[in-house]
Every structure is written in structure tokens, then in C-alpha cells.
Design an enzyme around this catalytic site. Structure first.
Site, PDB file in Angstrom:
ATOM      1  N   ARG A   1     -16.614  56.353  -9.665  1.00 13.17           N
ATOM      2  CA  ARG A   1     -16.909  57.577  -8.913  1.00 13.17           C
ATOM      3  C   ARG A   1     -18.401  57.858  -8.935  1.00 13.17           C
ATOM      4  NH1 ARG A   1     -13.402  58.569  -5.412  1.00 13.17           N
ATOM      5  NH2 ARG A   1     -14.245  60.670  -5.175  1.00 13.17           N
ATOM      6  N   ILE A   2     -18.962  58.121  -7.762  1.00 17.95           N
ATOM      7  CA  ILE A   2     -20.362  58.525  -7.683  1.00 17.95           C
ATOM      8  C   ILE A   2     -20.509  59.911  -8.302  1.00 17.95           C
ATOM      9  CG2 ILE A   2     -22.237  59.097  -6.097  1.00 17.95           C
ATOM     10  CD1 ILE A   2     -21.033  57.011  -4.158  1.00 17.95           C
TER      11      ILE A   2
ATOM     12  N   HIS B   1     -24.201  47.371 -13.308  1.00 13.84           N
ATOM     13  CA  HIS B   1     -23.925  47.146 -11.899  1.00 13.84           C
ATOM     14  C   HIS B   1     -23.895  45.641 -11.655  1.00 13.84           C
ATOM     15  CE1 HIS B   1     -23.858  47.839  -7.619  1.00 13.84           C
ATOM     16  NE2 HIS B   1     -24.801  46.919  -7.484  1.00 13.84           N
TER      17      HIS B   1
ATOM     18  N   GLU C   1     -29.953  58.936  -7.544  1.00  7.88           N
ATOM     19  CA  GLU C   1     -29.831  57.954  -6.464  1.00  7.88           C
ATOM     20  C   GLU C   1     -29.039  56.739  -6.957  1.00  7.88           C
ATOM     21  OE1 GLU C   1     -32.447  55.504  -3.135  1.00  7.88           O
ATOM     22  OE2 GLU C   1     -33.504  56.624  -4.688  1.00  7.88           O
TER      23      GLU C   1
HETATM   24  N1  NHR Z   1     -23.736  58.062  -9.910  1.00  8.33           N
HETATM   25  C1  NHR Z   1     -25.041  58.230  -9.719  1.00  8.33           C
HETATM   26  N2  NHR Z   1     -25.449  59.458  -9.381  1.00  8.33           N
HETATM   27  N3  NHR Z   1     -25.950  57.245  -9.837  1.00  8.33           N
HETATM   28  C2  NHR Z   1     -25.538  56.003 -10.136  1.00  8.33           C
HETATM   29  O1  NHR Z   1     -26.442  55.045 -10.260  1.00  8.33           O
HETATM   30  C3  NHR Z   1     -24.152  55.731 -10.332  1.00  8.33           C
HETATM   31  C4  NHR Z   1     -23.266  56.806 -10.205  1.00  8.33           C
HETATM   32  C5  NHR Z   1     -21.886  56.619 -10.362  1.00  8.33           C
HETATM   33  C6  NHR Z   1     -21.386  55.368 -10.594  1.00  8.33           C
HETATM   34  C7  NHR Z   1     -21.676  52.906 -10.802  1.00  8.33           C
HETATM   35  C8  NHR Z   1     -21.844  52.187  -9.431  1.00  8.33           C
HETATM   36  C9  NHR Z   1     -21.847  50.683  -9.576  1.00  8.33           C
HETATM   37  O2  NHR Z   1     -22.242  50.149 -10.611  1.00  8.33           O
HETATM   38  C10 NHR Z   1     -22.260  54.275 -10.693  1.00  8.33           C
HETATM   39  C11 NHR Z   1     -23.638  54.456 -10.579  1.00  8.33           C
HETATM   40  C12 NHR Z   1     -19.000  53.786  -7.492  1.00  8.33           C
HETATM   41  C13 NHR Z   1     -19.448  53.675  -6.196  1.00  8.33           C
HETATM   42  C14 NHR Z   1     -18.655  54.251  -5.041  1.00  8.33           C
HETATM   43  O3  NHR Z   1     -19.007  54.060  -3.893  1.00  8.33           O
HETATM   44  C15 NHR Z   1     -20.673  53.057  -5.967  1.00  8.33           C
HETATM   45  C16 NHR Z   1     -21.411  52.581  -7.026  1.00  8.33           C
HETATM   46  C17 NHR Z   1     -20.962  52.696  -8.334  1.00  8.33           C
HETATM   47  C18 NHR Z   1     -19.746  53.294  -8.566  1.00  8.33           C
HETATM   48  N4  NHR Z   1     -17.555  54.986  -5.319  1.00  8.33           N
HETATM   49  C19 NHR Z   1     -16.683  55.649  -4.327  1.00  8.33           C
HETATM   50  C20 NHR Z   1     -16.913  57.162  -4.328  1.00  8.33           C
HETATM   51  O4  NHR Z   1     -16.635  57.762  -3.273  1.00  8.33           O
HETATM   52  C21 NHR Z   1     -15.238  55.430  -4.640  1.00  8.33           C
HETATM   53  C22 NHR Z   1     -14.853  53.985  -4.664  1.00  8.33           C
HETATM   54  C23 NHR Z   1     -13.499  53.721  -5.309  1.00  8.33           C
HETATM   55  O5  NHR Z   1     -12.864  54.658  -5.835  1.00  8.33           O
HETATM   56  O6  NHR Z   1     -13.093  52.541  -5.318  1.00  8.33           O
HETATM   57  O7  NHR Z   1     -17.295  57.749  -5.373  1.00  8.33           O
HETATM   58  O8  NHR Z   1     -21.538  49.968  -8.610  1.00  8.33           O
HETATM   59  C1  GAR Z   2     -17.615  45.024 -13.685  1.00  8.79           C
HETATM   60  O1  GAR Z   2     -17.942  43.828 -13.008  1.00  8.79           O
HETATM   61  C2  GAR Z   2     -18.663  46.082 -13.398  1.00  8.79           C
HETATM   62  O2  GAR Z   2     -19.957  45.583 -13.314  1.00  8.79           O
HETATM   63  C3  GAR Z   2     -18.199  46.552 -12.045  1.00  8.79           C
HETATM   64  O3  GAR Z   2     -16.794  46.551 -12.066  1.00  8.79           O
HETATM   65  C4  GAR Z   2     -16.341  45.629 -13.064  1.00  8.79           C
HETATM   66  C5  GAR Z   2     -15.556  46.410 -14.090  1.00  8.79           C
HETATM   67  O4  GAR Z   2     -14.910  45.551 -14.977  1.00  8.79           O
HETATM   68  N1  GAR Z   2     -18.682  47.880 -11.772  1.00  8.79           N
HETATM   69  C6  GAR Z   2     -18.741  48.358 -10.562  1.00  8.79           C
HETATM   70  O5  GAR Z   2     -18.502  47.688  -9.563  1.00  8.79           O
HETATM   71  C7  GAR Z   2     -19.142  49.818 -10.500  1.00  8.79           C
HETATM   72  N2  GAR Z   2     -19.078  50.234  -9.152  1.00  8.79           N
HETATM   73  P1  GAR Z   2     -14.318  46.108 -16.348  1.00  8.79           P
HETATM   74  O6  GAR Z   2     -13.492  47.345 -16.006  1.00  8.79           O
HETATM   75  O7  GAR Z   2     -13.446  44.999 -16.840  1.00  8.79           O
HETATM   76  O8  GAR Z   2     -15.458  46.421 -17.264  1.00  8.79           O
END
Ligand code: NHR
Ligand code: GAR
Length: 211
Positions: free
Chosen positions: A91-92, A109, A143
Site C-alpha cells: 500500500r502506498i 524495492h 514520493e
Molecule cells: N509509500 C511512500 N509514500 N513512499 C514509498 O517509497 C513507498 C510507499 C509505500 C510502499 C513499497 C513500493 C515498492 O517497493 C512502498 C514504497 C505499493 C505500490 C502500489 O502501487 C507501489 C510501490 C510500492 C508498494 N500499491 C497500490 C496502491 O494503490 C496497490 C497495489 C496492490 O494492492 O497490489 O497502494 O514497490
Molecule cells: C519482494 O520481491 C519485494 O521486493 C517486493 O515484493 C516481494 C515481496 O516478497 N516488493 C514490492 O513489490 C513492493 N511493491 P516477500 O513478501 O516474500 O518478502
């Protein structure tokens, strides 16, 4: 003793790697809780089996991101966290949440940032013809996927790789680098200046792996 709170959404294999490293290496820290936004996250069972407190804050039960983040922060703060770790947390997070944990909130990430922020990173790297892929541990800022970079691991993209094959190769390195980065945070051996992170004991902030 520092308190680590880990947020997950699913399998939690990175969480497992951190739990095991904390115990095996005798960090001056404990895993205070593992918290999921999904009640069926399989990582919750591993945490419970290891005597770690678990909680679920289901995002679907909140009307807004602000309301979800407020409840999530309330539950996290109940464990007096020194470090909050996103480990496959999907979740963002709102700017207010991120600012509340500034300097103690990290994410892994699955790409070599700043390439491919957001989702579906492995397929995007394959589609772009990248020859290297990897993972990045970074401080979380408002961001998405743009915070200061703590540690990166690079792996090859092999001809004909499927998304799953590449994801598995990257994940093996995630399990190596994420515990290392969290240990630095617990030890207080990271220094950030103008967005550049240095490890003050000279430990390596990069990894390469052929497999
Ligand atoms: N929040 C902020 N403010 N900044 C970051 O750098 C964040 C964050 C929350 C999560 C992990 C991130 C990743 O490593 C993370 C970094 C979720 C999404 C997303 O689009 C994107 C990036 C990351 C985590 N989530 C959707 C949403 O609407 C839902 C997607 C789903 O449920 O499958 O939140 O990649
Ligand atoms: C990992 O590859 C992590 O980097 C990625 O999801 C996988 C989680 O695996 N994270 C994201 O894509 C965040 N958006 P895990 O639950 O086995 O640790």
C-alpha cells in the site's frame, strides 16, 4: 534493545530473512511485531510460530488512505518502534505517515532504482532489454520509491528469462541485502547528507551476484 516493526502484505520471505538474521547475529534489537494489511498474508503464520506479536489492519475497512494510515500508525506506535521495515508491503503510504517515521522507515524495492519505480518491475526490466536487474533498499519518502538509497544488489537478466525466473534471482539477493541494511539502521551506522547515504563503518553498500 531497539524495537523493529515489520509491515508485510503476503509471503513475507524478506521478513523471515530479517527475523533469522536478528536472532543468528545477535542484533541489539527485537522484532516487536509483524503487521499486515491483508488478513490472509502467509507471513503472519511464520511470525506467530516464532513468538512474534502479529496484527492486521485491513485497508479495505477504511474509506480513505488517511484513515487507514492513521490506524496503521496507531497500531505500529503501540510497539514503540525504533525502526519500521516495509517488506513486500503493497500500500502506498500518505506523506503524513511517512513524515511521522522519517529516518526510521525503510523499504526494499525489486529494481535498481531510480529505474522502474512502482509495480511489475521484473517484466518491465525484461521488456526494456535490461542486462542487469536487482533490488534497492531505501529510506521511504513521500514520493514513491524515490528515497535515499542505502544498499543495492545487481543480478544478470538472462536471455529468455521469464518474469518469475528473474524475480526469484532478485529475491535471493533481497534476502542477503535487506537484513544487512536493517542491521545498519539498528546499529546507527548510516549517515545521510544531501540525499546520499553512507555506511560509517565502511561496509559495502553494493552486491553483485551471477546466480
Ligand atoms: N509509500 C511512500 N509514500 N513512499 C514509498 O517509497 C513507498 C510507499 C509505500 C510502499 C513499497 C513500493 C515498492 O517497493 C512502498 C514504497 C505499493 C505500490 C502500489 O502501487 C507501489 C510501490 C510500492 C508498494 N500499491 C497500490 C496502491 O494503490 C496497490 C497495489 C496492490 O494492492 O497490489 O497502494 O514497490
Ligand atoms: C519482494 O520481491 C519485494 O521486493 C517486493 O515484493 C516481494 C515481496 O516478497 N516488493 C514490492 O513489490 C513492493 N511493491 P516477500 O513478501 O516474500 O518478502
Amino acid at each position: 534493545m531497539k524495537n523493529i516493526v515489520i509491515l508485510i502484505s503476503g509471503r513475507g520471505s524478506n521478513m523471515e530473512a530479517i527475523v533469522r538474521a536478528c536472532a543468528a547475529q545477535g542484533w541489539p534489537a527485537r522484532i516487536a511485531a509483524v503487521i499486515s494489511n491483508k488478513p490472509d498474508a502467509s507471513g503472519l503464520a511464520f511470525a506467530a510460530e516464532h513468538g512474534i506479536a502479529t496484527a492486521t489492519v485491513e485497508h479495505k475497512q477504511f474509506a480513505t488512505r488517511e484513515a487507514f494510515d492513521a490506524e496503521l500508525a496507531r497500531v505500529i506506535d503501540g510497539f514503540a518502534p525504533d525502526v519500521v521495515v516495509l517488506a513486500g508491503f503493497m500500500r502506498i503510504l500518505t506523506a503524513g505517515f511517512v513524515q511521522h517515521y522519517a529516518g526510521r522507515l525503510v523499504n526494499i524495492h525489486p529494481s535498481l532504482l531510480p529505474a522502474f519505480p512502482g509495480l511489475h518491475t521484473h517484466q518491465r526490466a525484461i521488456d526494456a532489454g535490461c542486462k542487469l536487474a536487482g533490488a534497492t533498499v531505501h529510506f521511504v519518502t513521500p514520493e514513491l520509491d524515490h528515497g535515499p538509497i542505502i544498499l543495492q544488489a545487481a543480478v544478470p537478466v538472462r536471455p529468455g528469462d521469464s518474469e518469475g525466473e528473474l524475480a526469484a534471482r532478485v529475491l535471493r539477493q533481497e534476502h542477503q541485502i535487506y537484513p544487512r541494511a536493517v542491521r545498519w539502521l539498528v546499529e546507527g551506522t548510516l549517515h545521510v547528507e544531501r540525499g546520499i547515504v553512507t555506511q560509517t563503518e565502511g561496509e559495502s553498500q553494493l552486491a553483485y551476484a551471477a546466480d
